[in-house]
Design an enzyme around this catalytic site. Structure first.
Site, PDB file in Angstrom:
ATOM      1  N   ALA A 149       0.541  -1.243   0.098  1.00 36.70           N
ATOM      2  CA  ALA A 149       0.043  -0.103   0.504  1.00 36.70           C
ATOM      3  C   ALA A 149       0.703   1.451   0.208  1.00 36.70           C
ATOM      4  O   ALA A 149       0.636   2.232   0.957  1.00 36.70           O
ATOM      5  CB  ALA A 149      -0.854   0.172   1.360  1.00 36.70           C
ATOM      6  N   HIS A 162       2.716   4.715  -0.195  1.00 34.30           N
ATOM      7  CA  HIS A 162       2.436   6.195  -0.443  1.00 34.30           C
ATOM      8  C   HIS A 162       3.519   6.666  -0.816  1.00 34.30           C
ATOM      9  O   HIS A 162       5.237   5.994  -1.077  1.00 34.30           O
ATOM     10  CB  HIS A 162       1.713   6.533   0.108  1.00 34.30           C
ATOM     11  CG  HIS A 162       2.659   6.004   1.615  1.00 34.30           C
ATOM     12  ND1 HIS A 162       3.636   7.108   1.383  1.00 34.30           N
ATOM     13  CD2 HIS A 162       1.520   5.908   2.547  1.00 34.30           C
ATOM     14  CE1 HIS A 162       3.581   6.658   3.328  1.00 34.30           C
ATOM     15  NE2 HIS A 162       2.863   5.754   3.425  1.00 34.30           N
ATOM     16  N   HIS A 180       6.374   6.255   1.753  1.00 36.33           N
ATOM     17  CA  HIS A 180       7.441   4.681   1.639  1.00 36.33           C
ATOM     18  C   HIS A 180       8.590   5.023   0.077  1.00 36.33           C
ATOM     19  O   HIS A 180       9.852   4.532   0.315  1.00 36.33           O
ATOM     20  CB  HIS A 180       6.500   3.539   0.746  1.00 36.33           C
ATOM     21  CG  HIS A 180       5.483   2.738   2.158  1.00 36.33           C
ATOM     22  ND1 HIS A 180       4.614   2.738   1.514  1.00 36.33           N
ATOM     23  CD2 HIS A 180       6.223   2.647   3.161  1.00 36.33           C
ATOM     24  CE1 HIS A 180       3.540   2.701   2.400  1.00 36.33           C
ATOM     25  NE2 HIS A 180       5.117   2.056   3.902  1.00 36.33           N
ATOM     26  N   LYS A 225       7.272   8.715  11.467  1.00 37.13           N
ATOM     27  CA  LYS A 225       6.745   8.302  11.912  1.00 37.13           C
ATOM     28  C   LYS A 225       6.049   7.012  12.916  1.00 37.13           C
ATOM     29  O   LYS A 225       5.213   7.631  13.804  1.00 37.13           O
ATOM     30  CB  LYS A 225       5.264   7.601  10.676  1.00 37.13           C
ATOM     31  CG  LYS A 225       3.833   7.894  11.015  1.00 37.13           C
ATOM     32  CD  LYS A 225       3.080   8.460   9.889  1.00 37.13           C
ATOM     33  CE  LYS A 225       3.000   6.775   9.287  1.00 37.13           C
ATOM     34  NZ  LYS A 225       2.349   5.831   9.766  1.00 37.13           N
ATOM     35  N   ASP A 226       6.700   5.968  12.521  1.00 33.01           N
ATOM     36  CA  ASP A 226       6.907   4.642  13.261  1.00 33.01           C
ATOM     37  C   ASP A 226       8.116   4.781  14.563  1.00 33.01           C
ATOM     38  O   ASP A 226       8.455   3.648  14.011  1.00 33.01           O
ATOM     39  CB  ASP A 226       7.077   3.402  12.819  1.00 33.01           C
ATOM     40  CG  ASP A 226       5.132   3.204  11.978  1.00 33.01           C
ATOM     41  OD1 ASP A 226       4.183   3.617  12.488  1.00 33.01           O
ATOM     42  OD2 ASP A 226       5.848   2.757  10.664  1.00 33.01           O
ATOM     43  N   ARG A 259      -2.796   3.634   6.198  1.00 30.68           N
ATOM     44  CA  ARG A 259      -3.952   4.122   6.288  1.00 30.68           C
ATOM     45  C   ARG A 259      -5.149   5.421   6.138  1.00 30.68           C
ATOM     46  O   ARG A 259      -6.839   5.010   6.045  1.00 30.68           O
ATOM     47  CB  ARG A 259      -4.200   3.541   8.223  1.00 30.68           C
ATOM     48  CG  ARG A 259      -3.843   2.059   8.997  1.00 30.68           C
ATOM     49  CD  ARG A 259      -3.838   2.153   9.979  1.00 30.68           C
ATOM     50  NE  ARG A 259      -4.038   0.631  10.459  1.00 30.68           N
ATOM     51  CZ  ARG A 259      -2.070   0.094  10.427  1.00 30.68           C
ATOM     52  NH1 ARG A 259      -1.484   0.846  10.248  1.00 30.68           N
ATOM     53  NH2 ARG A 259      -2.744  -1.207  11.187  1.00 30.68           N
TER      54      ARG A 259
END
Length: 300
Positions: free
Chosen positions: A32, A34, A37, A159-160, A197
């Site tokens: 997924a 974006h 990534h 972000k993580d 998400r």
């Protein structure tokens, strides 16, 4: 770009690269893709001779079955994005790129793994208590990707933020000489941190979501004259009451799960700004909106 679906193909390719003295970059993803990534992939291509991008939805890091079922799977679109990135930057970066797209059976040929990792205080805050088993599941799949790809460097998005701390602890435990490369968050024009998400948000919720980053940015400014507890309380109260203040449609509202201000290295909560003088402080937040759990950070 070459798509590889088996562990045997991947180990063969990276072993040949290693033997010829090439440096290997690993970008682990769950697909997924974006622009966030893609920024990791581009940096890896700039800094290595061979890049491995994994696209694998890892079932053992989900402690919520519904979240696993709803996680977007867009493999064909992902591969197209990677190909387009290669075309855009091929003159300035390596074009030696492998997309590793294993099945669950290929990744875990002996069945679901039973090994468990513990990381102490760094996993006992924020995400840890709320997602039991999550970080152990992350560690299992990341170690397997390390073993298969033998990387010189591995790239993760900030972000993580807590995940990066966990991977750093994993590398200490297993003593692998891999350089961990944290990369800045990529945001939409309105400030929302890009996330796989986000595509699950309704149109109205997507319009609301940038308020998370806007609130965190204001919190960073407040840190110059407010103490830690006051900043934390203001962030939580501001988001919890956002729907009332702004007359949000369709009953939409933010439901903050936590907002913690922590030492940037140890991830332990701080009570005063002076406690983070050596390492800096980071604010980490998890917020539910429209049935979707969003996370973000702000650096103080």
């Amino acid at each position: 770009m070459k798509q590889i679906q088996t562990a045997a193909e991947l180990t063969s390719a990276v072993s040949a690269a290693r033997e010829s003295g090439k440096e290997i970059g690993l970008v682990p993803t769950m697909g997924a893709l974006h622009e966030g990534h893609l920024s990791l992939i581009e940096r890896a291509m700039q800094e290595n001779d061979l890049v491995v991008v994994s696209l694998f939805v890892n079932p053992i890091q989900f402690n919520n079955k519904e979240d696993l079922e709803k996680y977007p799977r867009t493999i064909e679109a992902d591969l197209e994005l990677i190909k387009n990135l290669e075309l855009r930057i091929k003159n300035s970066c390596t074009d030696n790129l492998l997309a590793f797209t294993p099945t669950v059976a290929e990744m875990y040929p002996d069945g679901m793994p039973t090994e468990v990792y513990r990381f102490g205080p760094v996993e006992e805050v924020m995400e840890g208590p709320r997602r039991p088993g999550h970080f152990s599941g992350v560690a299992v799949v990341v170690r397997r990707l390390f073993d298969l790809s033998q990387p010189t460097r591995a790239y993760f998005g900030e972000k993580d933020y807590q995940q990066i701390a966990v991977i750093r602890a994993l590398l200490t435990q297993i003593k692998y000489p891999i350089e961990l490369v944290p990369c800045p968050i990529v945001r939409a024009d309105d400030g929302l941190a890009l996330s796989s998400r986000n595509m699950r948000l309704s149109s109205a919720a997507r319009q609301m979501a940038p308020a998370i980053n806007a609130t965190l940015e204001q919190a960073a400014e407040m840190a110059e004259y407010e103490d830690v507890d006051d900043v934390k309380e203001w962030v939580l109260d501001t988001l919890a009451s956002w729907h009332e203040v702004n007359n949000c449609p369709d009953g939409l509202k933010f439901e903050p799960e936590y907002f913690e201000i922590v030492d940037a290295i140890t991830l332990q909560p701080i009570a005063g700004w002076d406690e983070a003088a050596a390492n800096g402080a980071v604010g980490c937040i998890a917020v539910w909106l429209d049935g979707v759990r969003l996370i973000d950070i702000v650096k103080f």
